[in-house]
Design an enzyme around this catalytic site. Structure first.
Site, PDB file in Angstrom:
ATOM      1  N   GLU A 237      -9.586  -1.826   5.566  1.00  0.00           N
ATOM      2  CA  GLU A 237     -10.277  -1.474   6.804  1.00  0.00           C
ATOM      3  C   GLU A 237     -11.530  -2.336   6.975  1.00  0.00           C
ATOM      4  O   GLU A 237     -11.985  -2.977   6.005  1.00  0.00           O
ATOM      5  CB  GLU A 237     -10.663   0.008   6.746  1.00  0.00           C
ATOM      6  CG  GLU A 237      -9.474   0.962   6.647  1.00  0.00           C
ATOM      7  CD  GLU A 237      -8.682   1.090   7.949  1.00  0.00           C
ATOM      8  OE1 GLU A 237      -8.580   0.106   8.711  1.00  0.00           O
ATOM      9  OE2 GLU A 237      -8.155   2.191   8.198  1.00  0.00           O
TER      10      GLU A 237
ATOM     11  N   ASP B 206       0.815  -1.215   0.000  1.00  0.00           N
ATOM     12  CA  ASP B 206       0.000   0.000   0.000  1.00  0.00           C
ATOM     13  C   ASP B 206       0.849   1.265   0.000  1.00  0.00           C
ATOM     14  O   ASP B 206       2.074   1.202   0.162  1.00  0.00           O
ATOM     15  CB  ASP B 206      -0.955  -0.009   1.211  1.00  0.00           C
ATOM     16  CG  ASP B 206      -0.264  -0.437   2.507  1.00  0.00           C
ATOM     17  OD1 ASP B 206       0.973  -0.436   2.546  1.00  0.00           O
ATOM     18  OD2 ASP B 206      -0.974  -0.760   3.468  1.00  0.00           O
TER      19      ASP B 206
HETATM   20  C1  GLP Z   1      -0.457   0.427   8.480  1.00  0.00           C
HETATM   21  C2  GLP Z   1      -0.125  -0.434   7.267  1.00  0.00           C
HETATM   22  C3  GLP Z   1      -0.330  -1.905   7.573  1.00  0.00           C
HETATM   23  C4  GLP Z   1       0.353  -2.277   8.875  1.00  0.00           C
HETATM   24  C5  GLP Z   1      -0.253  -1.451   9.987  1.00  0.00           C
HETATM   25  C6  GLP Z   1       0.280  -1.810  11.365  1.00  0.00           C
HETATM   26  O1  GLP Z   1      -1.805   0.650   8.646  1.00  0.00           O
HETATM   27  N1  GLP Z   1      -0.905  -0.092   6.130  1.00  0.00           N
HETATM   28  O2  GLP Z   1       0.197  -2.687   6.491  1.00  0.00           O
HETATM   29  O3  GLP Z   1       0.200  -3.633   9.127  1.00  0.00           O
HETATM   30  O4  GLP Z   1       0.043  -0.093   9.701  1.00  0.00           O
HETATM   31  O5  GLP Z   1       1.352  -1.023  11.727  1.00  0.00           O
HETATM   32  P1  GLP Z   1       2.346  -1.354  12.884  1.00  0.00           P
HETATM   33  O6  GLP Z   1       3.202  -2.457  12.426  1.00  0.00           O
HETATM   34  O7  GLP Z   1       3.126  -0.078  13.039  1.00  0.00           O
HETATM   35  O8  GLP Z   1       1.524  -1.691  14.081  1.00  0.00           O
END
Ligand code: GLP
Length: 270
Positions: free
Chosen positions: A143, A67
């Site tokens: 989401e 993404d």
């Molecule tokens: C963002 C990304 C996700 C990721 C999520 C969790 O929303 N688009 O791909 O898994 O963050 O982030 P973190 O690893 O910082 O908890």
């Protein structure tokens, strides 16, 4: 779904990086699906170490990221382009022509999304997809409510995701700096990868880990779609595993892996 419970964050990164290393060694021209967020940072650091110390070779690897925020140019230090270059790409010998990250500045995002899907198909599909999980159970930026058959497209982020990502990256209270929209692979796109590897650590993920591993498959928790995949591995630390009902069984299965291999080898006459 295989659930591996590591004792801490460091062991989790070691196991996850080990699975990616094994994939690269087995198939040097693998197509890797990559993720951003704070969770994979240590895993990438280990891959960089394997490249520098053992010569782990990325020269034939192709990558597709999950993404990217809409409206952030690749040079923006909070863009996922920047994150990937900073944590992995510029430290290994991957060919820049083989690197794909959704283009947040694409003038026609819908056309871009179609092109991105085509490129994945032309590359032969993703062999191993790395995933994190958001607080609301999202994978990539799918989401709650995202169709489990969704493809690469534009999504509006939830207010919670915007807040979480502000806290972790843009700075506490800096929600106004976080883009509200993103281009993301869909759940259906992700499920087409040959193997899925989801990683999560810490107390803040324990509730959502319980939901997606042991709860029902639902578009309200898009990570639960991993239950539909024939080859998915979840690597979490003890804290993230805290609420799992069958934690002891997952640990038992992992401890018996060597024994199972011996039985299979015996049956095969090796
Ligand atoms: C963002 C990304 C996700 C990721 C999520 C969790 O929303 N688009 O791909 O898994 O963050 O982030 P973190 O690893 O910082 O908890």
């Amino acid at each position: 779904m295989e659930v591996i419970i590591a004792k801490d964050r460091a062991e989790l990164a070691e196991v996850a990086a080990g699975i990616i290393r094994e994939q690269i060694l087995r198939k040097p021209n693998s197509v890797l699906g990559l993720a951003t967020g704070s969770t994979p940072e240590e895993t990438y650091a280990r891959l960089v170490k394997y490249h520098k110390e053992e010569g782990l070779d990325f020269s034939k690897i192709t990558t597709f990221n999950l993404d990217e925020y809409i409206g952030l140019p690749p040079s923006h230090d909070q863009s996922y382009h920047y994150f990937m270059a900073d944590r992995l790409f510029k430290h290994v010998n991957v060919n820049p022509e083989n690197v794909h990250v959704p283009m947040g500045m694409a003038p026609d995002p819908a056309a871009f999304c179609e092109w991105y899907e085509d490129e994945m198909e032309k590359a032969g599909g993703v062999d191993l997809q790395l995933l994190g999980i958001g607080g609301d159970g999202h994978i990539a930026f799918n989401e709650p409510g995202s169709s489990l058959a969704s493809r690469t497209r534009v999504k509006t982020l939830t207010e919670q995701t915007i807040k979480d990502n502000a806290d972790l990256f843009f700075g506490k209270g800096q929600e106004h700096l976080v883009p509200k929209f993103a281009i993301t692979m869909g759940v259906g796109t992700i499920l087409e990868a040959k193997k899925l590897l989801l990683i999560a650590y810490g107390k803040r993920k324990a509730g959502i880990v319980k939901k997606f591993v042991e709860g029902p498959v639902t578009s309200q928790v898009t990570a639960s779609a991993l239950q539909l995949h024939p080859d998915s591995i979840v690597v979490i630390d003890n804290e993230a595993a805290a609420e799992l009902e069958h934690k002891d069984y997952y640990k038992w299965v992992y401890s018996q892996k060597g024994e199972l291999q011996k039985v299979l080898d015996r049956l095969a006459g090796n």
